[in-house]
Design a protein around this motif. Sequence first.
Motif, mmCIF file in Angstrom:
data_model
loop_
_atom_site.group_PDB
_atom_site.id
_atom_site.type_symbol
_atom_site.label_atom_id
_atom_site.label_comp_id
_atom_site.label_asym_id
_atom_site.label_seq_id
_atom_site.Cartn_x
_atom_site.Cartn_y
_atom_site.Cartn_z
ATOM 1 N N GLN A 1 0.878 -1.270 -0.047
ATOM 2 C CA GLN A 1 0.121 -0.130 0.061
ATOM 3 C C GLN A 1 0.824 1.529 0.263
ATOM 4 O O GLN A 1 1.844 1.309 0.609
ATOM 5 C CB GLN A 1 -1.070 0.093 1.342
ATOM 6 C CG GLN A 1 -1.996 1.088 1.321
ATOM 7 C CD GLN A 1 -2.789 1.104 2.440
ATOM 8 O OE1 GLN A 1 -2.792 0.248 3.310
ATOM 9 N NE2 GLN A 1 -3.520 2.027 2.810
ATOM 10 N N LEU A 2 0.404 2.243 -0.909
ATOM 11 C CA LEU A 2 1.219 3.625 -0.891
ATOM 12 C C LEU A 2 0.614 4.661 -0.241
ATOM 13 O O LEU A 2 -0.820 4.415 -0.056
ATOM 14 C CB LEU A 2 1.415 3.840 -2.617
ATOM 15 C CG LEU A 2 2.077 2.790 -3.201
ATOM 16 C CD1 LEU A 2 2.159 3.335 -4.799
ATOM 17 C CD2 LEU A 2 3.497 2.780 -2.888
ATOM 18 N N LYS A 3 1.134 5.881 0.090
ATOM 19 C CA LYS A 3 0.529 6.943 0.556
ATOM 20 C C LYS A 3 -0.209 7.569 -0.598
ATOM 21 O O LYS A 3 0.044 7.496 -1.446
ATOM 22 C CB LYS A 3 1.654 7.933 1.130
ATOM 23 C CG LYS A 3 2.469 7.240 2.265
ATOM 24 C CD LYS A 3 3.798 8.415 2.614
ATOM 25 C CE LYS A 3 4.352 7.538 3.756
ATOM 26 N NZ LYS A 3 5.694 8.601 3.931
ATOM 27 N N GLU A 4 -1.295 8.005 -0.443
ATOM 28 C CA GLU A 4 -1.940 8.815 -1.237
ATOM 29 C C GLU A 4 -1.272 9.654 -2.078
ATOM 30 O O GLU A 4 -0.550 10.508 -1.531
ATOM 31 C CB GLU A 4 -3.326 9.467 -0.494
ATOM 32 C CG GLU A 4 -4.299 10.071 -1.509
ATOM 33 C CD GLU A 4 -5.693 10.649 -0.733
ATOM 34 O OE1 GLU A 4 -6.436 11.098 -1.335
ATOM 35 O OE2 GLU A 4 -5.558 10.589 0.470
ATOM 36 N N GLY A 5 -1.667 9.623 -3.437
ATOM 37 C CA GLY A 5 -0.897 10.383 -4.307
ATOM 38 C C GLY A 5 0.425 10.305 -4.573
ATOM 39 O O GLY A 5 1.161 10.819 -5.385
ATOM 40 N N VAL A 6 0.952 9.135 -4.234
ATOM 41 C CA VAL A 6 2.527 8.851 -4.636
ATOM 42 C C VAL A 6 2.478 8.321 -5.988
ATOM 43 O O VAL A 6 1.642 7.357 -6.427
ATOM 44 C CB VAL A 6 2.852 7.485 -3.533
ATOM 45 C CG1 VAL A 6 4.148 7.041 -4.100
ATOM 46 C CG2 VAL A 6 3.116 8.237 -2.385
ATOM 47 N N GLN A 7 3.522 9.196 -6.609
ATOM 48 C CA GLN A 7 3.633 8.531 -8.001
ATOM 49 C C GLN A 7 5.137 8.609 -8.156
ATOM 50 O O GLN A 7 5.796 9.495 -8.172
ATOM 51 C CB GLN A 7 3.025 9.506 -8.885
ATOM 52 C CG GLN A 7 1.514 9.703 -9.154
ATOM 53 C CD GLN A 7 0.862 10.748 -10.234
ATOM 54 O OE1 GLN A 7 1.777 11.294 -10.671
ATOM 55 N NE2 GLN A 7 -0.257 10.221 -10.446
ATOM 56 N N GLY A 8 5.654 7.287 -8.686
ATOM 57 C CA GLY A 8 7.145 7.357 -8.448
ATOM 58 C C GLY A 8 7.470 6.489 -10.034
ATOM 59 O O GLY A 8 6.541 5.677 -10.458
ATOM 60 N N LYS A 9 8.658 6.804 -10.256
ATOM 61 C CA LYS A 9 9.223 6.130 -11.397
ATOM 62 C C LYS A 9 9.671 4.483 -11.311
ATOM 63 O O LYS A 9 10.347 4.324 -10.119
ATOM 64 C CB LYS A 9 10.304 7.023 -12.030
ATOM 65 C CG LYS A 9 10.158 8.362 -12.633
ATOM 66 C CD LYS A 9 11.428 8.955 -13.096
ATOM 67 C CE LYS A 9 10.939 10.310 -13.869
ATOM 68 N NZ LYS A 9 11.913 10.950 -14.367
ATOM 69 N N LYS A 10 9.137 3.781 -12.141
ATOM 70 C CA LYS A 10 10.003 2.424 -12.106
ATOM 71 C C LYS A 10 11.317 2.360 -12.372
ATOM 72 O O LYS A 10 11.922 3.108 -13.092
ATOM 73 C CB LYS A 10 9.054 1.536 -13.172
ATOM 74 C CG LYS A 10 7.564 1.254 -12.877
ATOM 75 C CD LYS A 10 7.114 0.244 -13.827
ATOM 76 C CE LYS A 10 5.744 -0.193 -13.296
ATOM 77 N NZ LYS A 10 4.980 -1.142 -14.105
#
Length: 404
Positions: free
Chosen positions: A231-240
């Motif tokens: 589970q990620l924090k809300e709004g997290v967007q990270g690159k692969k």
Amino acid sequence: MYQHMRAWVLSSFLWIAIVHGKIVTETSLDLSTGKLKSAVFKSPAFILGPGQVQNKWFYGIDFPKGHIALKSFNAEVVNENGKSVPLSETYLHHWLVARFYYKKPITEEQTKPKTNRLSSSNYILVGNDGICQGQTLPQNFGIGSETRHTRTFIPNPYGIIVGDPNKLPEGYEESWLLNVHAIDTRGVVNTRGCTECKCDLYNVTEDANHHPLRKNYIGGLDCCYDGTQCQLKEGVQGKKRKLYLKYTVYWMDWEKSIVPVKIYILDVTYNGEQSGCQVEYDVPQCSAASHSPGDCVDIREANMVIPQGGDVIYAVAHQHIGGVGSALYGQDGREICTSLPLYGEGREPGNETGYVVGMSTCYPVPGSVQIHGGETLKLQSKYNKESSHTGVMGLFYLLVAAPA
């Protein structure tokens, strides 16, 4: 909590290196021999985004060829530029490398089975000499987050003999497999929960084989298998990111002067049966309202019989976060080896705060510590339980050589 635990463990770590002159220091092993060879390899690439899990098996990996004596194998996760990746970003739950035989003639593609099991008659998993055989703990080498600061070198004149043409079944060739279990924890809601594979954070109700999770199973390997998402924090967007396991192998060409060792991999969850190694277990939280640090320790023990004895050449434990040490005792109560975790206290790779970044190793003077064939050994694993832990391990690697 971890600062206190680190101080206690580190003091014991330094003490165990010099006790009675039986265990040499990490820096005193002789690597300066012209016969010693080394090579650095990389696993096939794996791609991880924030919270994602990699737990693939790679077959037919690059490995030294011929009839050789393995002297060391170590590894770490690196990015596509070859830079070390910190555990705080990609947690290396474990890696392991093991041998298998495959039937020839066979194409290169056939050396890489399409499943995670060598179930066809074309393949034979070689395994080790340990108590937990079969598919459970088949590795020759394998550790986890502690890989950067755990010694694996086997002193002269000993070695793990592989590639012996006289041991190959007729019609087969030798190859190697690698398992890498890595968890990307960037942007997750609960870093330690993700590394301990808590099922609610992964939102899974089935294991990798689509079987319902066991009753009261709240965390462990069955919840963080390949392709799962923590589970990620809300709004997290990270690159692969494209990552690799970089592994370094030391070896010598076989010669008669090399003394072979047997590999015993012991598991504190062993219940006395051939298939009785569960590999992982849970540590409950201490129930006392107030206590001193020494009182809040979970102690797990298991007894097991060693089929063939000899001189102990090398020993080390494998523990997860929360571990405070593991020990192996002989049937008469004598201490064979105590292995203690080293916790990081910084941010750089190999010194990450709160993570186990090393395990102390035992190198007895040859002939000073022996195990007798048929002897019952006691393995003990200790974890701090000021908070609960899921999916922890209490493994012990032991190299034994027949006395001269």
